[in-house]
Design a protein around this motif. Structure first.
Motif, mmCIF file in Angstrom:
data_model
loop_
_atom_site.group_PDB
_atom_site.id
_atom_site.type_symbol
_atom_site.label_atom_id
_atom_site.label_comp_id
_atom_site.label_asym_id
_atom_site.label_seq_id
_atom_site.Cartn_x
_atom_site.Cartn_y
_atom_site.Cartn_z
ATOM 1 N N SER A 1 -18.498 6.155 2.305
ATOM 2 C CA SER A 1 -18.243 7.379 1.537
ATOM 3 C C SER A 1 -18.952 8.575 2.178
ATOM 4 O O SER A 1 -18.384 9.676 2.263
ATOM 5 C CB SER A 1 -18.719 7.197 0.094
ATOM 6 O OG SER A 1 -18.490 8.363 -0.657
ATOM 7 N N ARG B 1 -7.154 12.019 2.310
ATOM 8 C CA ARG B 1 -7.034 10.939 3.283
ATOM 9 C C ARG B 1 -5.792 11.131 4.155
ATOM 10 O O ARG B 1 -5.827 10.924 5.363
ATOM 11 C CB ARG B 1 -6.993 9.589 2.561
ATOM 12 C CG ARG B 1 -8.285 9.268 1.826
ATOM 13 C CD ARG B 1 -8.140 8.002 1.009
ATOM 14 N NE ARG B 1 -8.106 6.809 1.835
ATOM 15 C CZ ARG B 1 -9.182 6.131 2.232
ATOM 16 N NH1 ARG B 1 -10.394 6.550 1.895
ATOM 17 N NH2 ARG B 1 -9.063 5.035 2.961
ATOM 18 N N ARG C 1 0.831 -1.204 0.000
ATOM 19 C CA ARG C 1 0.000 0.000 0.000
ATOM 20 C C ARG C 1 0.864 1.252 0.000
ATOM 21 O O ARG C 1 0.582 2.224 -0.700
ATOM 22 C CB ARG C 1 -0.940 0.012 1.213
ATOM 23 C CG ARG C 1 -2.084 -0.959 1.127
ATOM 24 C CD ARG C 1 -3.264 -0.537 1.987
ATOM 25 N NE ARG C 1 -2.904 -0.299 3.372
ATOM 26 C CZ ARG C 1 -2.892 -1.219 4.317
ATOM 27 N NH1 ARG C 1 -3.196 -2.470 4.022
ATOM 28 N NH2 ARG C 1 -2.571 -0.911 5.563
ATOM 29 N N GLY D 1 -0.056 5.088 -0.804
ATOM 30 C CA GLY D 1 -1.008 5.208 0.288
ATOM 31 C C GLY D 1 -0.326 5.333 1.640
ATOM 32 O O GLY D 1 0.893 5.489 1.736
ATOM 33 N N SER E 1 -8.885 1.005 2.332
ATOM 34 C CA SER E 1 -9.753 1.682 1.367
ATOM 35 C C SER E 1 -11.165 1.752 1.928
ATOM 36 O O SER E 1 -11.495 1.088 2.926
ATOM 37 C CB SER E 1 -9.771 0.906 0.050
ATOM 38 O OG SER E 1 -10.368 -0.373 0.240
ATOM 39 N N ASN E 2 -12.036 2.543 1.272
ATOM 40 C CA ASN E 2 -13.427 2.620 1.715
ATOM 41 C C ASN E 2 -14.092 1.250 1.687
ATOM 42 O O ASN E 2 -14.873 0.907 2.581
ATOM 43 C CB ASN E 2 -14.210 3.595 0.832
ATOM 44 C CG ASN E 2 -13.959 5.046 1.208
ATOM 45 O OD1 ASN E 2 -13.153 5.338 2.079
ATOM 46 N ND2 ASN E 2 -14.645 5.959 0.538
ATOM 47 N N GLN E 3 -13.777 0.472 0.671
ATOM 48 C CA GLN E 3 -14.357 -0.868 0.569
ATOM 49 C C GLN E 3 -13.915 -1.742 1.741
ATOM 50 O O GLN E 3 -14.736 -2.431 2.366
ATOM 51 C CB GLN E 3 -13.947 -1.524 -0.750
ATOM 52 C CG GLN E 3 -14.524 -2.918 -0.946
ATOM 53 C CD GLN E 3 -14.086 -3.555 -2.240
ATOM 54 O OE1 GLN E 3 -13.122 -3.134 -2.869
ATOM 55 N NE2 GLN E 3 -14.807 -4.569 -2.681
ATOM 56 N N GLU F 1 -20.105 0.358 1.035
ATOM 57 C CA GLU F 1 -19.081 1.307 0.615
ATOM 58 C C GLU F 1 -19.664 2.711 0.493
ATOM 59 O O GLU F 1 -18.997 3.707 0.801
ATOM 60 C CB GLU F 1 -18.468 0.865 -0.714
ATOM 61 C CG GLU F 1 -17.243 1.649 -1.122
ATOM 62 C CD GLU F 1 -16.537 1.063 -2.334
ATOM 63 O OE1 GLU F 1 -15.643 1.744 -2.873
ATOM 64 O OE2 GLU F 1 -16.886 -0.060 -2.743
#
Length: 215
Positions: free
Chosen positions: A183, A204, A122, A127, A167-169, A179
């Protein structure tokens, strides 16, 4: 990935090399001191580097300083810092430029191989990846950031998982939410933290930085 491993303890350094190579990545250089680390980073320009905070010659924060110096020369150079203990300042300094591509893990977490390699990948992708134990300890220590006090309990949970680099997922899966729901939480959270939708900044990363900062 092409990786630089910087760690002054031979056994841990060798173990890190064997670990990342076992997952199909290439270690292009190793280093055992702060100056060696900076030289290796600037010479090899790796896809990501794993760097111990405390290294010779001072055994203070030589590794961190080498990483910060390299990122000034090579903006966005992906770096995952290893530390023996939770030091909020280290994580904050790494994130300060808002460029992403940074991680902060406790050494003991290296033994969780899949989690560690996932974090490394990541970070290499630009990220952030914060050790879950670091997040837990920072949460338990509390925060005097007034903007953070505006967040709901759910938004705090989302921000903590975001700080880990999810991640959002992935956050949705962890919290058993859709998801789209995540968000909505992140949009609300960004607003409360005063983080605008700016293409020139990583919202982020800025949110995680707010999480780690105090006024």
């Amino acid at each position: 990935m092409r990786i630089v491993v910087a760690e002054d303890l031979y056994l841990l350094r060798d173990g890190l090399v064997r670990l990342v190579e076992a997952y199909g990545h290439q270690v292009v250089a190793t280093a055992a001191t702060g100056p060696e680390t900076l030289d290796a980073l600037l010479t090899w320009r790796p896809d990501v580097a794993v760097i111990d905070v405390r290294m010779p010659p001072t055994q203070s924060d030589e590794g961190l300083r080498a990483a910060l110096a390299a990122r000034r020369e090579l903006p966005g150079l992906p770096v995952l810092i290893l530390s023996q203990h939770v030091e909020q300042l280290y994580a904050r300094e790494l994130l300060a430029d808002g460029a992403g591509g940074v991680g902060y893990f406790l050494k003991e977490s290296v033994f969780h191989a899949d989690q560690f390699i996932d974090a490394l990948e990541r970070v290499a992708g630009g990220g952030t990846a914060m050790d879950p134990d670091v997040i837990t300890k920072l949460l338990s220590a509390g925060s005097s950031n007034r903007r953070l006090e505006r967040l709901t309990e759910r938004e705090h949970s989302v921000l903590g998982l975001m700080a880990e680099g999810l991640s959002n997922q992935a956050i949705g899966q962890r919290l058993f939410l859709s998801e789209s729901a995540i968000s909505k939480y992140t949009t609300s959270m960004f607003g409360k933290l005063g983080i605008t939708d700016d293409d020139n900044s990583n919202r982020r990363v800025l949110a995680v930085l707010a999480y780690l900062n105090t006024p």
